[in-house]
Scaffold this motif. Structure first.
Motif, PDB file in Angstrom:
ATOM      1  N   PHE A 121       0.985  -1.131  -0.171  1.00 25.10           N
ATOM      2  CA  PHE A 121      -0.052  -0.097  -0.178  1.00 25.10           C
ATOM      3  C   PHE A 121       0.767   1.129  -0.108  1.00 25.10           C
ATOM      4  O   PHE A 121       2.033   1.103   0.174  1.00 25.10           O
ATOM      5  CB  PHE A 121      -1.010   0.160   1.025  1.00 25.10           C
ATOM      6  N   ARG A 122       0.151   2.611  -0.223  1.00 25.57           N
ATOM      7  CA  ARG A 122       1.086   3.646  -0.509  1.00 25.57           C
ATOM      8  C   ARG A 122       0.617   4.809   0.404  1.00 25.57           C
ATOM      9  O   ARG A 122      -0.579   4.773   0.584  1.00 25.57           O
ATOM     10  CB  ARG A 122       0.763   4.364  -1.998  1.00 25.57           C
ATOM     11  N   ILE A 123       1.550   5.760   1.113  1.00 32.54           N
ATOM     12  CA  ILE A 123       0.933   6.785   1.523  1.00 32.54           C
ATOM     13  C   ILE A 123       1.752   8.050   0.840  1.00 32.54           C
ATOM     14  O   ILE A 123       2.870   7.751   0.155  1.00 32.54           O
ATOM     15  CB  ILE A 123       1.273   6.772   3.067  1.00 32.54           C
ATOM     16  N   ALA A 124       1.320   9.175   1.186  1.00 30.73           N
ATOM     17  CA  ALA A 124       2.114  10.282   0.122  1.00 30.73           C
ATOM     18  C   ALA A 124       2.154  11.449   0.883  1.00 30.73           C
ATOM     19  O   ALA A 124       1.141  11.916   1.731  1.00 30.73           O
ATOM     20  CB  ALA A 124       1.134  10.598  -0.984  1.00 30.73           C
ATOM     21  N   SER A 125       3.021  12.102   0.403  1.00 32.16           N
ATOM     22  CA  SER A 125       3.342  13.671   0.930  1.00 32.16           C
ATOM     23  C   SER A 125       2.366  14.618   0.355  1.00 32.16           C
ATOM     24  O   SER A 125       1.936  14.237  -0.928  1.00 32.16           O
ATOM     25  CB  SER A 125       4.764  14.174   0.788  1.00 32.16           C
ATOM     26  N   ASP A 126       2.019  15.490   1.089  1.00 35.83           N
ATOM     27  CA  ASP A 126       0.958  16.526   0.205  1.00 35.83           C
ATOM     28  C   ASP A 126       1.165  17.202  -1.108  1.00 35.83           C
ATOM     29  O   ASP A 126       0.580  17.763  -1.519  1.00 35.83           O
ATOM     30  CB  ASP A 126       0.295  17.589   1.253  1.00 35.83           C
ATOM     31  N   ASN A 127       2.696  17.087  -1.195  1.00 31.26           N
ATOM     32  CA  ASN A 127       3.304  17.723  -2.766  1.00 31.26           C
ATOM     33  C   ASN A 127       3.251  16.714  -3.920  1.00 31.26           C
ATOM     34  O   ASN A 127       3.855  16.954  -4.735  1.00 31.26           O
ATOM     35  CB  ASN A 127       4.595  18.555  -2.367  1.00 31.26           C
ATOM     36  N   ALA A 128       2.915  15.600  -3.288  1.00 28.46           N
ATOM     37  CA  ALA A 128       3.167  14.355  -4.300  1.00 28.46           C
ATOM     38  C   ALA A 128       2.170  14.688  -5.752  1.00 28.46           C
ATOM     39  O   ALA A 128       1.064  14.968  -5.434  1.00 28.46           O
ATOM     40  CB  ALA A 128       2.825  12.973  -3.602  1.00 28.46           C
ATOM     41  N   LYS A 129       2.918  14.218  -6.704  1.00 23.53           N
ATOM     42  CA  LYS A 129       1.992  14.131  -7.939  1.00 23.53           C
ATOM     43  C   LYS A 129       2.217  12.906  -8.792  1.00 23.53           C
ATOM     44  O   LYS A 129       3.473  12.484  -8.720  1.00 23.53           O
ATOM     45  CB  LYS A 129       2.578  15.223  -8.948  1.00 23.53           C
ATOM     46  N   MET A 130       1.340  12.200  -9.186  1.00 24.40           N
ATOM     47  CA  MET A 130       1.229  10.835  -9.776  1.00 24.40           C
ATOM     48  C   MET A 130       0.681  10.851 -11.174  1.00 24.40           C
ATOM     49  O   MET A 130      -0.370  11.424 -11.288  1.00 24.40           O
ATOM     50  CB  MET A 130       0.406   9.775  -8.739  1.00 24.40           C
TER      51      MET A 130
END
Length: 259
Positions: A121-130
């Motif tokens: 599973f994945r978690i992300a920083s608020d500046n992430a772009k995918m």
């Protein structure tokens, strides 16, 4: 030991960091080989209960594959690139018996998003772009992206993301179910470690069985329910099951031997 990645082990967690900041941590052939080796070592290490994969710096998890390596490939070379990559890294990570959390800091594009999707599973920083921008280069995702993205976000959203070659931000990724949590960048690794801590309180043997059962539901020609029954039954022969049930009946916290 490695040229393109960093590894550390502490309190049951192995952290693997892709470290090519000048290339925004792009995946080249050597990095894929090194990641395979690091994941393999961590998975065989009995002291490692959870693996966290992330990228160095604040800009990128992995900004994609290293296009300069395959720009002049033939049809057969292209097919071989995808086959080897999937075997060595992406399918390998997805089927590890040790839980893998992707901590996505910044850009996760193309092969980077495919690597994050291969994690459990994945978690992300608020500046992430995918995104999966491959069609803008005249190719398609080749490291499992056309299969794992629809499984995670649904067919329609996956079609749109792949066809437009567009990026989504962290909040969209959360809304789509592509990531489980979004947090500030400086809180990303602490959150991954907190989640790892929750995982480590449970039976590592049972978790491995659960990974197998869940993954089998996405395999063609495999009956996931049958795999679940088989793995469920296998759990009854483990020391972890004896300890878990005894601890429950004795109203104490289980101390799992991991066997």
């Amino acid at each position: 030991m490695y040229n393109n990645i960093l590894t550390s082990q502490d309190n049951g967690i192995t952290k693997i960091t892709i470290n090519r900041p000048s290339k925004l941590n792009a995946l080249n052939k050597e990095t894929i080989q090194e990641l395979h080796a690091a994941f393999r070592v961590a998975n065989l290490d009995t002291d490692t209960k959870v693996i966290i994969i992330t990228g160095s710096g604040e800009k990128a998890f992995v900004a994609g594959a290293d296009i300069s390596e395959f720009a002049d490939f033939s049809v057969s070379e292209g097919g071989n690139l995808a086959t080897k990559g999937q075997e060595l890294l992406f399918d390998f990570v997805a089927n590890l018996s040790t839980p893998v959390i992707a901590a996505v800091n910044g850009f996760a594009l193309g092969g980077g998003l495919e690597l994050a999707m291969a994690a459990h599973f994945r978690i992300a920083s608020d500046n992430a772009k995918m995104g999966l921008p491959e069609v803008s280069l005249g190719v398609i995702p080749g490291y499992g992206g056309t299969q794992r993205l629809p499984q995670l976000v649904g067919k329609g959203r996956a079609m749109e993301m792949i066809m437009t070659a567009g990026m989504i931000d962290a909040n969209h990724a959360l809304q789509y179910g592509l990531v489980n949590h979004v947090t500030a960048q400086d809180e990303l690794i602490p959150l991954a470690e907190k989640l790892a801590g929750k995982i480590m309180r449970n039976s590592s043997v049972a978790i491995s069985a659960a990974i197998k059962a869940i993954n089998s539901g996405y395999e063609d020609g495999v009956n996931g329910y049958k795999t679940e029954i088989q793995q469920f039954g296998n759990c009854f022969g483990t020391e972890d099951f004896k300890e878990g049930t005894t601890a429950f009946l004795e109203k104490r916290r289980a101390d799992f031997p991991g066997k």
